[in-house]
Design a protein around this motif. Structure first.
Motif, PDB file in Angstrom:
ATOM      1  N   LYS A  75      35.569  36.799  53.439  1.00  0.00           N
ATOM      2  CA  LYS A  75      34.291  37.364  53.887  1.00  0.00           C
ATOM      3  C   LYS A  75      33.431  37.748  52.693  1.00  0.00           C
ATOM      4  O   LYS A  75      32.206  37.539  52.688  1.00  0.00           O
ATOM      5  N   GLY A  76      34.060  38.334  51.669  1.00  0.00           N
ATOM      6  CA  GLY A  76      33.289  38.755  50.504  1.00  0.00           C
ATOM      7  C   GLY A  76      32.645  37.583  49.788  1.00  0.00           C
ATOM      8  O   GLY A  76      31.502  37.684  49.316  1.00  0.00           O
ATOM      9  N   LEU A  77      33.362  36.471  49.685  1.00  0.00           N
ATOM     10  CA  LEU A  77      32.776  35.307  49.032  1.00  0.00           C
ATOM     11  C   LEU A  77      31.624  34.723  49.842  1.00  0.00           C
ATOM     12  O   LEU A  77      30.653  34.198  49.272  1.00  0.00           O
ATOM     13  N   ARG A  78      31.709  34.795  51.153  1.00  0.00           N
ATOM     14  CA  ARG A  78      30.590  34.322  51.981  1.00  0.00           C
ATOM     15  C   ARG A  78      29.352  35.201  51.750  1.00  0.00           C
ATOM     16  O   ARG A  78      28.232  34.708  51.614  1.00  0.00           O
ATOM     17  N   PHE A  79      29.546  36.520  51.711  1.00  0.00           N
ATOM     18  CA  PHE A  79      28.426  37.411  51.435  1.00  0.00           C
ATOM     19  C   PHE A  79      27.879  37.158  50.028  1.00  0.00           C
ATOM     20  O   PHE A  79      26.656  37.169  49.804  1.00  0.00           O
ATOM     21  N   GLN A  80      28.777  36.929  49.059  1.00  0.00           N
ATOM     22  CA  GLN A  80      28.358  36.720  47.688  1.00  0.00           C
ATOM     23  C   GLN A  80      27.556  35.433  47.554  1.00  0.00           C
ATOM     24  O   GLN A  80      26.561  35.365  46.816  1.00  0.00           O
ATOM     25  N   ALA A  81      27.974  34.371  48.252  1.00  0.00           N
ATOM     26  CA  ALA A  81      27.271  33.091  48.174  1.00  0.00           C
ATOM     27  C   ALA A  81      25.867  33.197  48.748  1.00  0.00           C
ATOM     28  O   ALA A  81      24.946  32.489  48.320  1.00  0.00           O
ATOM     29  N   ARG A  82      25.663  34.066  49.716  1.00  0.00           N
ATOM     30  CA  ARG A  82      24.346  34.203  50.319  1.00  0.00           C
ATOM     31  C   ARG A  82      23.428  35.120  49.514  1.00  0.00           C
ATOM     32  O   ARG A  82      22.213  34.945  49.498  1.00  0.00           O
ATOM     33  N   GLN A  83      23.985  36.121  48.865  1.00  0.00           N
ATOM     34  CA  GLN A  83      23.156  37.136  48.224  1.00  0.00           C
ATOM     35  C   GLN A  83      23.113  37.018  46.703  1.00  0.00           C
ATOM     36  O   GLN A  83      22.106  37.374  46.095  1.00  0.00           O
ATOM     37  N   ASP A  84      24.193  36.570  46.076  1.00  0.00           N
ATOM     38  CA  ASP A  84      24.253  36.534  44.614  1.00  0.00           C
ATOM     39  C   ASP A  84      25.023  35.285  44.194  1.00  0.00           C
ATOM     40  O   ASP A  84      26.247  35.318  44.040  1.00  0.00           O
ATOM     41  N   LEU A  85      24.313  34.178  43.981  1.00  0.00           N
ATOM     42  CA  LEU A  85      24.970  32.918  43.656  1.00  0.00           C
ATOM     43  C   LEU A  85      25.518  32.930  42.234  1.00  0.00           C
ATOM     44  O   LEU A  85      26.553  32.319  41.955  1.00  0.00           O
ATOM     45  N   GLU A  86      24.870  33.660  41.331  1.00  0.00           N
ATOM     46  CA  GLU A  86      25.358  33.734  39.965  1.00  0.00           C
ATOM     47  C   GLU A  86      26.700  34.467  39.900  1.00  0.00           C
ATOM     48  O   GLU A  86      27.624  34.052  39.200  1.00  0.00           O
ATOM     49  N   GLY A  87      26.798  35.539  40.670  1.00  0.00           N
ATOM     50  CA  GLY A  87      28.075  36.235  40.720  1.00  0.00           C
ATOM     51  C   GLY A  87      29.154  35.418  41.399  1.00  0.00           C
ATOM     52  O   GLY A  87      30.333  35.512  41.064  1.00  0.00           O
ATOM     53  N   PHE A  88      28.753  34.608  42.350  1.00  0.00           N
ATOM     54  CA  PHE A  88      29.716  33.754  43.041  1.00  0.00           C
ATOM     55  C   PHE A  88      30.325  32.716  42.094  1.00  0.00           C
ATOM     56  O   PHE A  88      31.487  32.339  42.222  1.00  0.00           O
ATOM     57  N   SER A  89      29.545  32.269  41.102  1.00  0.00           N
ATOM     58  CA  SER A  89      30.034  31.246  40.173  1.00  0.00           C
ATOM     59  C   SER A  89      31.126  31.785  39.252  1.00  0.00           C
ATOM     60  O   SER A  89      31.851  31.008  38.641  1.00  0.00           O
ATOM     61  N   ARG A  90      31.250  33.098  39.100  1.00  0.00           N
ATOM     62  CA  ARG A  90      32.294  33.668  38.244  1.00  0.00           C
ATOM     63  C   ARG A  90      33.672  33.601  38.868  1.00  0.00           C
ATOM     64  O   ARG A  90      34.647  34.005  38.259  1.00  0.00           O
ATOM     65  N   CYS A  92      35.508  30.969  39.660  1.00  0.00           N
ATOM     66  CA  CYS A  92      36.391  29.981  39.053  1.00  0.00           C
ATOM     67  C   CYS A  92      36.881  30.420  37.679  1.00  0.00           C
ATOM     68  O   CYS A  92      37.941  29.995  37.232  1.00  0.00           O
ATOM     69  N   ASP A  93      36.096  31.251  36.979  1.00  0.00           N
ATOM     70  CA  ASP A  93      36.495  31.694  35.648  1.00  0.00           C
ATOM     71  C   ASP A  93      37.469  32.865  35.690  1.00  0.00           C
ATOM     72  O   ASP A  93      38.413  32.917  34.901  1.00  0.00           O
ATOM     73  N   TYR A  94      37.228  33.784  36.598  1.00  0.00           N
ATOM     74  CA  TYR A  94      38.008  35.020  36.591  1.00  0.00           C
ATOM     75  C   TYR A  94      38.742  35.296  37.898  1.00  0.00           C
ATOM     76  O   TYR A  94      39.412  36.324  38.033  1.00  0.00           O
ATOM     77  N   GLY A  95      38.593  34.455  38.880  1.00  0.00           N
ATOM     78  CA  GLY A  95      39.227  34.734  40.160  1.00  0.00           C
ATOM     79  C   GLY A  95      38.397  35.682  41.006  1.00  0.00           C
ATOM     80  O   GLY A  95      37.205  35.906  40.761  1.00  0.00           O
ATOM     81  N   ILE A  96      39.010  36.252  42.017  1.00  0.00           N
ATOM     82  CA  ILE A  96      38.269  37.088  42.968  1.00  0.00           C
ATOM     83  C   ILE A  96      37.769  38.372  42.333  1.00  0.00           C
ATOM     84  O   ILE A  96      36.749  38.927  42.722  1.00  0.00           O
ATOM     85  N   GLU A  97      38.472  38.887  41.292  1.00  0.00           N
ATOM     86  CA  GLU A  97      38.041  40.126  40.654  1.00  0.00           C
ATOM     87  C   GLU A  97      36.777  39.925  39.817  1.00  0.00           C
ATOM     88  O   GLU A  97      36.053  40.878  39.550  1.00  0.00           O
ATOM     89  N   GLY A  98      36.518  38.682  39.378  1.00  0.00           N
ATOM     90  CA  GLY A  98      35.315  38.444  38.607  1.00  0.00           C
ATOM     91  C   GLY A  98      34.050  38.459  39.427  1.00  0.00           C
ATOM     92  O   GLY A  98      32.945  38.521  38.890  1.00  0.00           O
ATOM     93  N   VAL A  99      34.160  38.411  40.760  1.00  0.00           N
ATOM     94  CA  VAL A  99      32.983  38.410  41.630  1.00  0.00           C
ATOM     95  C   VAL A  99      32.418  39.818  41.801  1.00  0.00           C
ATOM     96  O   VAL A  99      31.267  39.992  42.191  1.00  0.00           O
ATOM     97  N   VAL A 100      33.213  40.839  41.507  1.00  0.00           N
ATOM     98  CA  VAL A 100      32.769  42.219  41.718  1.00  0.00           C
ATOM     99  C   VAL A 100      31.581  42.507  40.814  1.00  0.00           C
ATOM    100  O   VAL A 100      31.604  42.175  39.613  1.00  0.00           O
ATOM    101  N   PRO A 101      30.504  43.104  41.322  1.00  0.00           N
ATOM    102  CA  PRO A 101      29.336  43.426  40.488  1.00  0.00           C
ATOM    103  C   PRO A 101      29.730  44.314  39.317  1.00  0.00           C
ATOM    104  O   PRO A 101      30.520  45.249  39.478  1.00  0.00           O
ATOM    105  N   PRO A 102      29.208  44.064  38.128  1.00  0.00           N
ATOM    106  CA  PRO A 102      29.614  44.836  36.940  1.00  0.00           C
ATOM    107  C   PRO A 102      29.306  46.327  37.057  1.00  0.00           C
ATOM    108  O   PRO A 102      30.012  47.145  36.486  1.00  0.00           O
TER     109      PRO A 102
END
Length: 635
Positions: free
Chosen positions: A501-516, A518-528
């Motif tokens: 669910k979080g990745l679906r929300f991320q893809a709709r609202q923050d595509l740049e954060g969604f791209s992280r 593959c580099d860092y896994g699910i923890e890399g998607v969390v806003p800094p």
């Protein structure tokens, strides 16, 4: 006739107090002539004495008697002063009737009965019936009959009070009507409490029970006057026992003192739980008592010897004698053991009462002790004959139901009665319309019709709201904070549904954060901004080329890609060319990043939580090797 002139002013200038005889009488044409209060009261008493001698029903003459005695301003309803005059006269009449009954040697509720006719013509009962009829019809003030009943119980002996209370019980339905209950409930409560204070708790147990049962039926279930709102314990219920040993004791005197000392804790459980020293003393004493009961179990013969099944009164002892000489016999009494053990269960149930805060509740060590002692108590109750299992089940059922009352009391004693639903005037004659929306069948259409504004409900912004990524990833950010001390197995990243669910929300609202991802896994998607500084620095920097290089070399040297034979064939050529290898390594990061971004955007929901960053890089390395092999072939 001219009004008399006021008295002349005094010769001296001092203040003069006019006595009643010196004052000029004031009169008005509309005011009635003054009547002596005693003469008026005697006249009212005479009228009602005559009415009591009539053998008709109160409906035939009650209102006529009031009109004759009071001569009210209104024909059917008395005003305040008239009610007070009538009440004073009737209370005086009741006192005279009770005095005459005592002088005649008869009971007050039998005074006036004719032995020859055998009919019940008690004068006091007739007076109460008349006043009850007048109060019920609203001719006089509704609390007048309650006041007469209170005076009657105050003037009566305990024996006569039983007869008076029998009359009250017979008229319970009439006295409980709303027009009378609101006026006299406090007077009736005061009357019953005064009776309970006069009665003996050991000799008049049945009469006390009748009064309590009457109050329970007379007052509504949610009445707060009978509740112990503050939870105050009856500390006056003190159990006295011997402090010094005497001769002729068949049991250990230390055990005798240990057993009866438990009563000090049972009468005030709150003091025991808040004081650690007293709790340790209680726990040690209870352990000694339970061990003694376990070492000396009762047989079936002991249960039959006490006749618990035949004599009902034997199982309902209020208090036991505390003489040390009776200790040996009491230990063989099954009802005595049950008495002590049930007190323990009630004590434990109070400690585990729902709704308590952490400060009010027991500590963790106390909870363990309570649990172990409670299991021992239940096992002992189950072993005591006769019908130990049935008795234990009954006690557990009672204690379980008691929790409902505890919650009700802690919630502020809300009323149990529900107000009836009142239909609007327009609904009664409204024409029945067909469902507004046709959803395929009758049941769904009817379900849709229940809501008044269904179309507006669908467009309501509060109905379905997509959370922001900052709000959604807060639980995962707390897990990543090392200072929180949350164990790895309880992290939200282990929940596949949450991550998807979080990745679906991320893809709709923050595509740049969604791209992280593959580099860092699910923890890399969390806003800094949600991460602490040390964790934020770890995920903000991009992976360097040197960090990726060993992974690519490992990927080339293994046969992890059987479906790509071109990569394996091109490996020797790649190792042989030095400048070509450097050029390939310089071109790989750009391709790898682009591939990771495209791959992350095209992932299906089922594949979101599976691959890690290392796996993505390995696949990118395979693609890079394939491209380099084709370029060399063209050369």
């Amino acid at each position: 006739m001219a009004e008399p002139s006021p008295p002349p002013p005094p010769s001296n200038s001092g203040l003069r107090i006019l006595l009643a005889k010196d004052r000029a009488p004031t009169s008005s044409p509309s005011a009635p002539a003054a009547v002596s209060s005693h003469a008026d009261r005697d006249r009212i008493i005479g009228v009602f004495r005559t009415a009591l001698s009539r053998n008709e029903a109160p409906e035939a003459f009650a209102l006529q008697a009031v009109q004759e005695a009071i001569k009210p301003q209104k024909q059917t309803v008395l005003v305040l002063e008239e009610n007070q005059t009538l009440e004073n006269a009737l209370r005086r009449l009741l006192q005279e009737l009770v005095s005459s009954a005592v002088q005649s040697g008869k009971g007050i509720m039998q005074y006036g009965n004719s032995l020859d006719s055998g009919e019940s013509n008690c004068l006091i009962t007739r007076l109460l019936d008349i006043m009850l009829y007048l109060c019920e019809r609203g001719h006089v003030e509704g609390g007048m009959v309650f006041q007469l009943l209170e005076d009657l119980t105050d003037m009566s002996t305990i024996k006569d009070c039983k007869d008076v209370f029998g009359y009250i019980e017979s008229k319970q339905d009439v006295l409980g009507k709303q027009e009378l209950f609101g006026r006299g409930k406090l007077v009736m409560l005061r009357t019953c409490n005064q009776l309970l204070r006069r009665l003996s708790k050991s000799n008049d147990v049945v009469f006390c029970g009748r009064i309590i049962m009457f109050l329970a039926h007379f007052f509504p279930l949610s009445e707060r006057s009978a509740l112990n709102i503050k939870g105050v314990f009856n500390t006056s219920n003190e159990t006295k026992y011997e402090k010094d040993a005497t001769d002729g004791i068949s049991v250990d005197f230390n055990f005798y003192q240990t057993l009866w000392s438990l009563q000090e804790h049972f009468r005030n459980p709150a003091l025991t739980t808040t004081n650690p020293t007293k709790w340790q003393k209680f726990a040690s004493n209870l352990t000694v008592v339970l061990s003694t009961f376990e070492a000396q179990p009762l047989s079936d013969a002991d249960g039959k010897h006490n006749n618990l099944e035949q004599e009902e009164d034997a199982a309902f002892n209020i208090k036991y004698l505390t003489s040390s000489k009776l200790m040996g016999l009491e230990l063989k009494d099954a009802s005595f053991r049950r008495h002590i053990l049930v007190q323990c269960l009630i004590f434990f149930d109070y400690l585990k009462a729902p709704g308590k805060s952490d400060k009010e509740g027991p500590s963790e060590s106390m909870k363990e002790e309570i649990k172990s002692c409670e299991e021992r108590v239940k096992n002992l109750l189950e072993m005591i004959p006769p019908k130990g299992k049935e008795f234990l089940q009954s006690i557990e059922h009672i204690l379980e139901r008691e929790k409902n009352w505890v919650w009700w009391k802690r919630d502020g004693c809300p009323a149990f009665e529900k107000q009836p639903f009142e239909k609007k005037s327009g609904q009664a004659g409204a024409r029945k319309r067909k469902p507004r929306w046709r959803l395929g069948n009758k049941e769904l259409a009817q379900l849709w019709k229940w809501a008044e504004l269904n179309p507006d409900a669908l467009t309501d912004s509060d109905r379905v709201r997509m959370p922001s990524v900052t709000e959604y990833w807060k639980p995962l950010a707390e897990d990543m904070d090392t200072s929180a001390g949350i164990e790895e197995e309880y992290h939200h990243k282990n929940n596949r549904v949450y991550c998807w669910k979080g990745l679906r929300f991320q893809a709709r609202q923050d595509l740049e954060g969604f791209s992280r991802f593959c580099d860092y896994g699910i923890e890399g998607v969390v806003p800094p901004e949600l991460l602490p500084p040390d964790v934020r620095a770890k995920f903000n920097s991009k992976p360097s080329e040197k960090a990726k290089r060993p992974k690519r070399e490992d990927a080339r040297g293994t046969s992890a890609h059987p479906k790509e034979p071109q990569v394996a064939a091109a490996t020797p050529e790649t190792d042989g060319g030095g400048s070509g290898g450097d050029q390939e390594e310089g071109a790989v990061p750009m391709d790898s990043d682009n591939g990771a971004g495209e791959d992350g955007q095209k992932r299906s929901p089922g594949e979101v939580s599976g691959p890690e960053s290392g796996q993505c890089e390995a696949e990118d390395d395979g693609e890079d090797n394939t491209k380099s092999a084709h370029s060399r072939d063209r050369r």
